[in-house]
Design an enzyme around this catalytic site. Structure first.
Site, mmCIF file in Angstrom:
data_model
loop_
_atom_site.group_PDB
_atom_site.id
_atom_site.type_symbol
_atom_site.label_atom_id
_atom_site.label_comp_id
_atom_site.label_asym_id
_atom_site.label_seq_id
_atom_site.Cartn_x
_atom_site.Cartn_y
_atom_site.Cartn_z
ATOM 1 N N GLU A 75 -56.589 52.260 -64.675
ATOM 2 C CA GLU A 75 -56.390 52.216 -63.233
ATOM 3 C C GLU A 75 -55.994 53.581 -62.693
ATOM 4 O O GLU A 75 -56.308 53.922 -61.551
ATOM 5 C CB GLU A 75 -55.331 51.169 -62.877
ATOM 6 C CG GLU A 75 -55.825 49.735 -62.978
ATOM 7 C CD GLU A 75 -56.008 49.242 -64.405
ATOM 8 O OE1 GLU A 75 -55.455 49.866 -65.342
ATOM 9 O OE2 GLU A 75 -56.713 48.232 -64.605
ATOM 10 N N HIS A 144 -50.467 38.873 -63.524
ATOM 11 C CA HIS A 144 -51.752 38.830 -62.813
ATOM 12 C C HIS A 144 -51.611 38.121 -61.473
ATOM 13 O O HIS A 144 -52.584 37.606 -60.942
ATOM 14 C CB HIS A 144 -52.808 38.099 -63.654
ATOM 15 C CG HIS A 144 -53.201 38.815 -64.901
ATOM 16 N ND1 HIS A 144 -52.390 38.866 -66.011
ATOM 17 C CD2 HIS A 144 -54.310 39.527 -65.227
ATOM 18 C CE1 HIS A 144 -52.978 39.561 -66.962
ATOM 19 N NE2 HIS A 144 -54.148 39.986 -66.515
#
Lengths: 343, 447
Positions: A75, A144
């Site tokens: 990321e 998540h």
């Protein structure tokens, strides 16, 4: 006049179909890429796989792997590459598979992207969008399911957008791609399959324009993202009891258009703020402070209340998860108490 | 009560210290902060200080002994006080089963969760008064919080004079001028809600009276009632509300007065102040006041005071105000002197050079708006005076002549207001007739 999503729709919607939030986002990406070859996509599995939630499905067939680029599982690299490409004149749209992992991008976003325009005295700009799904409700557990919008709201130089429906998703994404600043574009996993009338043409929903999603007289509910939908459902329930909620959707959290919020609270005299992120230090605190400091203060007839996620990680257990974030029945109950003078 | 001296803890990991030496002896008088013992840890030498003023006593550990931190090593005692026996160790946390008889039996302990107990303690809630909703009737935190939320405030809680009201209720009170302290609140714990304030407004103002629209901000210049304006406002409101006014109106044939004034002014030396019509009226009023002492009076509380001197005030208009300087002893002074006084007072009033004495002692007031084209008007009494004369302009009007034919004559209309508490209508009429006669035949007033 506060703009309502419905009103905008009537003005612009010549060719309207029902699209899902996912389809609306995909259409925005396709149209932006067709209109401007500087626009391209980057992210983990955004190519052949079509993205973790299928938003970019099929785009690689139309635009090829040059413009729909799969990245390594990093990321930091996605955010950094977006920033670098934007600095050289491209208009990238990056995707983070789950908002939770944007934590790995923070240095690029917070220390670099947010500041580059300031530090170069306006001579450099970073026009990119970083899309990411947040939120709980899918049983994806603590790593998540986060709602981290407040982290970005706190950073000068970043814009933060949270569309609550398919219509706004398309219009806001196109406006975000047009914007010359880094825009954190936060989607909600439970909204991807929701549908709305979406015009076919390339319309924009301007950033920093708060919408009144439903008009009412008894209580202002300011909600973000998925919780706009939950607040609207709660409003339907309460309308049967004769309680009229006004549901206000900031749409862009930063920079915030606070005028319609203030006007609404002046009208109803009561404010309930609903969001999914944990209550402590959440965006609701900012909204509450803005209301309290505004001319709406003199119209408040009850304490400003917040209904938000518990201060705990999102549990894996579905029942616990369900009870960690506000649900429709929680909004109904809290709104009823506020209107009936329990606080 | 004996104050325990404990072995202090100087470091995070320190568990004990050794007493090197006592710096004070049993029975020594010490002050708070005095070093009383020297101790050493494995790292550092430190002094133990007296925790209070008093007498050192009950030393329990001697030099050379190693003592766990927080253990009592001695006491600070009051004069004549004995140190507590060793088994009572105030510095130690009392453990319930270690001294079963030492503490009074706790009140029948309500079954409550630890957090509920903590909240109850913080909020000053007696758990015995809280109904438990948890398993087996256990009192939960929520029970305590609900109890606090529903608790009726003791009067002392309201003793700070603050009213609990929502901002919206406060805005209504501010805009509509009601006192929230007098409004009963229907909100949580008696808080005044907007609806309560609006209901109070409704009660305060009968619905037939339209409520004033809120003043639009930013468009209106605000002139606070202060200084002269405040004085005028207070006195005129007081007069208008307290004094029952009778007003009596007469037309005066000014033929002779006009001629007389011209005659007099023609004979004044060059540079001498002219005699104004106001001066003539003041002089005539003074003459009539001498004839009717009840009109030359003050009404204060339950008595009418007939004033010995005839002091006639003359209303003078100023920018943004009004002032009434007084011609003292107008009845005893000649017309020329009265004329000079009126001119002087008016001039100094406009220049703000009046002296305190100029405003004192008035017994009657003349207010003349004739020069501003007013035909006639009524004036409000200048308390504590009981009469005021409102003077209109002098204009030619047709009046019936000797054979009923129309004759143009200079006519002036005056209106006398009297305080009916002191003066009745007939008496006022007699006084006004005398005053008018004096003006119509000015020669009479110089007799």
């Amino acid at each position: 006049m506060p703009e309502t999503a419905a009103a905008t729709q009537v003005q612009t919607g010549t060719t309207t179909r029902e699209l899902t939030y996912t389809e609306a986002l995909r259409e925005a990406l396709r149209q932006a890429m067709e209109a401007d070859e500087r626009v391209f996509l980057m992210g983990e599995d955004v190519g052949t796989y079509g993205g973790a939630f299928g938003v970019s499905a099929g785009l690689i067939d139309q635009f090829g792997p040059e413009r729909v680029r799969d990245t390594p599982i990093s990321e930091a690299a996605i955010a950094g590459a977006c920033l670098g490409a934007a600095l050289t004149g491209m208009r990238p749209v990056g995707e983070i598979q789950f908002m939770d992992f944007v934590t790995l991008s923070m240095e690029q976003l917070v220390l670099q992207a947010a500041k580059v325009r300031f530090m170069f005295g306006g001579k450099a700009q970073a026009p990119f969008v970083l899309r990411m799904p947040g939120g709980a409700g899918t049983g994806a557990a603590a790593q998540h399911s986060e709602s981290l919008e407040s982290w970005f709201v706190h950073v000068p130089g970043l814009k933060v957008v949270m569309p609550s429906n398919a219509y706004d998703a398309k219009g806001l994404l196109l406006a975000a791609i047009d914007d010359d600043n880094p825009v954190i574009f936060i989607e909600h996993k439970l909204l991807y399959k929701t549908k709305a009338h979406v015009p076919e043409e390339m319309y924009r929903v301007p950033l920093s324009r708060t919408a009144v999603a439903r008009e009412g007289s008894d209580l202002t509910v300011i909600a973000t993202s998925l919780h706009v939908q939950r607040a609207l459902e709660a409003a339907d329930t309460l309308a049967e009891e004769g309680i009229e909620l006004e549901v206000v959707d900031p749409r862009t959290l930063k920079p915030l258009d606070e005028g319609p919020i203030v006007e609404s609270v002046k009208k109803t005299g009561k404010a309930l703020i609903v969001h999914e992120a944990p209550i402590t230090g959440g965006y609701g605190a900012e909204l509450a402070a803005r209301i309290a400091a505004s001319e709406a203060f003199d119209y408040l007839d009850a304490p400003i209340r917040r209904l938000a996620g518990l201060d705990i990680p999102i549990p894996y257990n579905r029942m616990l998860e369900y009870n960690t974030v506000p649900q429709v029945e929680n909004i109904v109950e809290e709104a009823r108490k506020l209107v009936e003078g329990a606080y | 009560m004996a104050k325990a001296i404990i072995m202090p803890k100087f470091g995070f990991t320190q568990e004990e210290s050794t007493i090197v030496a006592w710096l004070k002896n049993e029975g020594d008088v010490v002050e708070k902060g005095d070093p009383i013992a020297e101790v050493t840890t494995d790292k550092i030498d430190m002094e133990v200080e007296a925790p209070a003023d008093g007498i050192l006593g009950g030393i329990r550990r001697q030099a050379g002994e190693t003592v766990p931190v927080t253990e009592v090593i001695a006491y600070i005692l009051a004069e004549g006080e004995e140190p507590p026996p060793p088994e009572e160790t105030p510095a130690e946390t009392p453990v319930a089963d270690s001294s079963p008889s030492a503490a009074p039996a706790p009140p029948a302990a309500a079954d409550a969760t630890p957090v509920a107990r903590r909240v109850a303690e913080a909020e000053g809630v007696d758990l015995a008064a809280v109904a438990g909703s948890g398993p087996g009737g256990k009192i939960t935190r929520q029970d305590v919080e609900s109890h606090v939320a529903g608790r009726v405030l003791a009067p002392s809680d309201e003793g700070n004079g603050r009213v609990r009201a929502t901002p919206a209720a406060r805005r209504v009170a501010r805009e509509r001028g009601i006192d929230l302290a007098a409004v009963e609140g229907t909100g949580p714990r008696g808080r005044v809600q907007e609806a309560d304030a609006l209901a109070a407004v409704e009660r305060a103002a009968p619905s037939v009276v339209p409520t004033p629209a809120p003043v639009p901000a930013g468009e209106v210049e605000v002139i606070p009632l202060e200084g002269m304006r405040k004085t005028i406002a207070d006195r005129m409101q007081q007069s208008y509300q307290q004094a029952p006014h009778i007003t009596l109106t007469r037309d005066i044939d000014m033929t002779n007065a006009v001629a007389f004034r011209r005659y007099a002014n023609d004979r004044l030396p060059e540079g001498a102040p002219r005699i104004s019509m106001t001066a003539l009226i003041v002089k005539a009023a003074a003459w009539a006041l001498r004839e009717y002492p009840i009109m030359n009076a003050h009404l204060i509380d339950d008595a009418i005071y007939l004033m010995p001197n005839v002091n006639v005030g003359v209303a003078v208009a100023l920018d943004g105000g009004l002032i009434v300087p007084v011609v003292h002893d107008a009845d005893r002074r000649g017309l020329r002197e009265v004329g000079a006084a009126v001119a002087d007072l008016a001039a100094r009033a406009r220049e703000a050079r009046l002296r305190p004495g100029d405003l004192d002692g008035g017994t009657f007031t003349v207010s003349n708006l004739g020069m501003l084209g007013i035909d006639h008007f009524t004036a409000i009494l200048n308390p504590p005076e009981v009469g005021i004369l409102a003077v209109g302009r002098t204009t030619d009007r047709f009046v019936p002549g000797e054979r009923g034919e129309p004759v143009a004559k200079p006519i002036m209309t005056v209106t006398l207001a009297v305080d009916h508490r002191a003066v009745d209508g007939a008496l006022g009429a007699h006084f006004l007739a005398a005053l008018c006669d004096a003006i119509e035949e000015p020669a009479s007033i110089i007799l």
